[in-house]
Design a protein around this motif. Structure first.
Motif, PDB file in Angstrom:
ATOM      1  N   LYS A  46       1.431  14.830 -11.240  1.00 38.07           N
ATOM      2  CA  LYS A  46       1.802  15.125 -12.622  1.00 38.07           C
ATOM      3  C   LYS A  46       0.581  15.396 -13.503  1.00 38.07           C
ATOM      4  O   LYS A  46       0.613  16.286 -14.344  1.00 38.07           O
ATOM      5  N   LEU A  47      -0.491  14.611 -13.322  1.00 38.48           N
ATOM      6  CA  LEU A  47      -1.627  14.661 -14.240  1.00 38.48           C
ATOM      7  C   LEU A  47      -2.772  15.529 -13.747  1.00 38.48           C
ATOM      8  O   LEU A  47      -3.526  16.062 -14.552  1.00 38.48           O
ATOM      9  N   ILE A  68       3.119   5.849  -5.857  1.00 42.00           N
ATOM     10  CA  ILE A  68       2.957   5.877  -7.310  1.00 42.00           C
ATOM     11  C   ILE A  68       1.709   6.670  -7.681  1.00 42.00           C
ATOM     12  O   ILE A  68       1.731   7.513  -8.585  1.00 42.00           O
ATOM     13  N   ALA A  69       0.611   6.418  -6.982  1.00 42.58           N
ATOM     14  CA  ALA A  69      -0.635   7.135  -7.259  1.00 42.58           C
ATOM     15  C   ALA A  69      -0.479   8.624  -6.973  1.00 42.58           C
ATOM     16  O   ALA A  69      -0.963   9.472  -7.724  1.00 42.58           O
ATOM     17  N   GLY A  70       0.214   8.962  -5.901  1.00 44.26           N
ATOM     18  CA  GLY A  70       0.438  10.368  -5.556  1.00 44.26           C
ATOM     19  C   GLY A  70       1.297  11.080  -6.591  1.00 44.26           C
ATOM     20  O   GLY A  70       1.021  12.218  -6.961  1.00 44.26           O
ATOM     21  N   TYR A  71       2.328  10.398  -7.069  1.00 43.50           N
ATOM     22  CA  TYR A  71       3.187  10.995  -8.091  1.00 43.50           C
ATOM     23  C   TYR A  71       2.416  11.219  -9.384  1.00 43.50           C
ATOM     24  O   TYR A  71       2.507  12.286  -9.987  1.00 43.50           O
ATOM     25  N   ASN A 109       0.809  -1.218   0.000  1.00 46.28           N
ATOM     26  CA  ASN A 109       0.000   0.000   0.000  1.00 46.28           C
ATOM     27  C   ASN A 109       0.843   1.269   0.000  1.00 46.28           C
ATOM     28  O   ASN A 109       0.438   2.281  -0.560  1.00 46.28           O
ATOM     29  N   ILE A 110       2.024   1.229   0.608  1.00 44.40           N
ATOM     30  CA  ILE A 110       2.883   2.411   0.641  1.00 44.40           C
ATOM     31  C   ILE A 110       3.364   2.747  -0.766  1.00 44.40           C
ATOM     32  O   ILE A 110       3.281   3.892  -1.209  1.00 44.40           O
ATOM     33  N   PHE A 111       3.851   1.730  -1.487  1.00 42.39           N
ATOM     34  CA  PHE A 111       4.314   1.968  -2.856  1.00 42.39           C
ATOM     35  C   PHE A 111       3.160   2.362  -3.765  1.00 42.39           C
ATOM     36  O   PHE A 111       3.299   3.212  -4.632  1.00 42.39           O
ATOM     37  N   ARG A 112       2.013   1.735  -3.526  1.00 44.63           N
ATOM     38  CA  ARG A 112       0.816   2.061  -4.300  1.00 44.63           C
ATOM     39  C   ARG A 112       0.453   3.536  -4.100  1.00 44.63           C
ATOM     40  O   ARG A 112       0.145   4.243  -5.055  1.00 44.63           O
ATOM     41  N   PHE A 165      -5.693  10.457  -8.455  1.00 42.12           N
ATOM     42  CA  PHE A 165      -5.145   9.597  -7.405  1.00 42.12           C
ATOM     43  C   PHE A 165      -6.014   8.358  -7.208  1.00 42.12           C
ATOM     44  O   PHE A 165      -5.513   7.238  -7.156  1.00 42.12           O
ATOM     45  N   VAL A 166      -7.318   8.565  -7.135  1.00 41.02           N
ATOM     46  CA  VAL A 166      -8.244   7.441  -6.921  1.00 41.02           C
ATOM     47  C   VAL A 166      -8.206   6.472  -8.101  1.00 41.02           C
ATOM     48  O   VAL A 166      -8.168   5.251  -7.904  1.00 41.02           O
ATOM     49  N   ILE A 167      -8.184   7.009  -9.319  1.00 47.20           N
ATOM     50  CA  ILE A 167      -8.148   6.151 -10.502  1.00 47.20           C
ATOM     51  C   ILE A 167      -6.876   5.302 -10.511  1.00 47.20           C
ATOM     52  O   ILE A 167      -6.920   4.083 -10.726  1.00 47.20           O
ATOM     53  N   ILE A 168      -5.715   5.925 -10.272  1.00 43.12           N
ATOM     54  CA  ILE A 168      -4.453   5.174 -10.271  1.00 43.12           C
ATOM     55  C   ILE A 168      -4.442   4.149  -9.135  1.00 43.12           C
ATOM     56  O   ILE A 168      -4.003   3.027  -9.314  1.00 43.12           O
ATOM     57  N   TRP A 169      -4.960   4.540  -7.963  1.00 41.11           N
ATOM     58  CA  TRP A 169      -5.010   3.624  -6.802  1.00 41.11           C
ATOM     59  C   TRP A 169      -5.819   2.394  -7.160  1.00 41.11           C
ATOM     60  O   TRP A 169      -5.402   1.259  -6.886  1.00 41.11           O
ATOM     61  N   LEU A 170      -6.984   2.588  -7.795  1.00 37.84           N
ATOM     62  CA  LEU A 170      -7.834   1.451  -8.154  1.00 37.84           C
ATOM     63  C   LEU A 170      -7.196   0.586  -9.234  1.00 37.84           C
ATOM     64  O   LEU A 170      -7.265  -0.643  -9.175  1.00 37.84           O
TER      65      LEU A 170
END
Length: 39
Positions: free
Chosen positions: A16-17, A9-12, A3-6, A28-33
Motif C-alpha cells: 500500500k505505502l 501485515i508488513a507485506g500488505y 512471524n507469518i502474520f507479521r 516492509f523492513v520498517i513495519i517488520w521491525l
C-alpha cells in the motif's frame, strides 16, 4: 507475534505505502521491525 502474520501485515503495508521496488522493501523492513518491537 507469529512471524507469518507479521510478514503478511508488513507485506500488505509495503504494498500500500511503497512506491517502487526499493520503497516497498524499505517500508516492509520498517513495519517488520516495528511489529517486532510490539511483541
Amino acid at each position: 507475534m507469529n512471524n507469518i502474520f507479521r510478514g503478511l501485515i508488513a507485506g500488505y503495508g509495503a504494498k500500500k505505502l511503497g512506491g517502487g521496488c526499493f520503497g516497498t522493501i524499505f517500508v516492509f523492513v520498517i513495519i517488520w521491525l516495528l511489529l517486532g518491537q510490539c511483541s
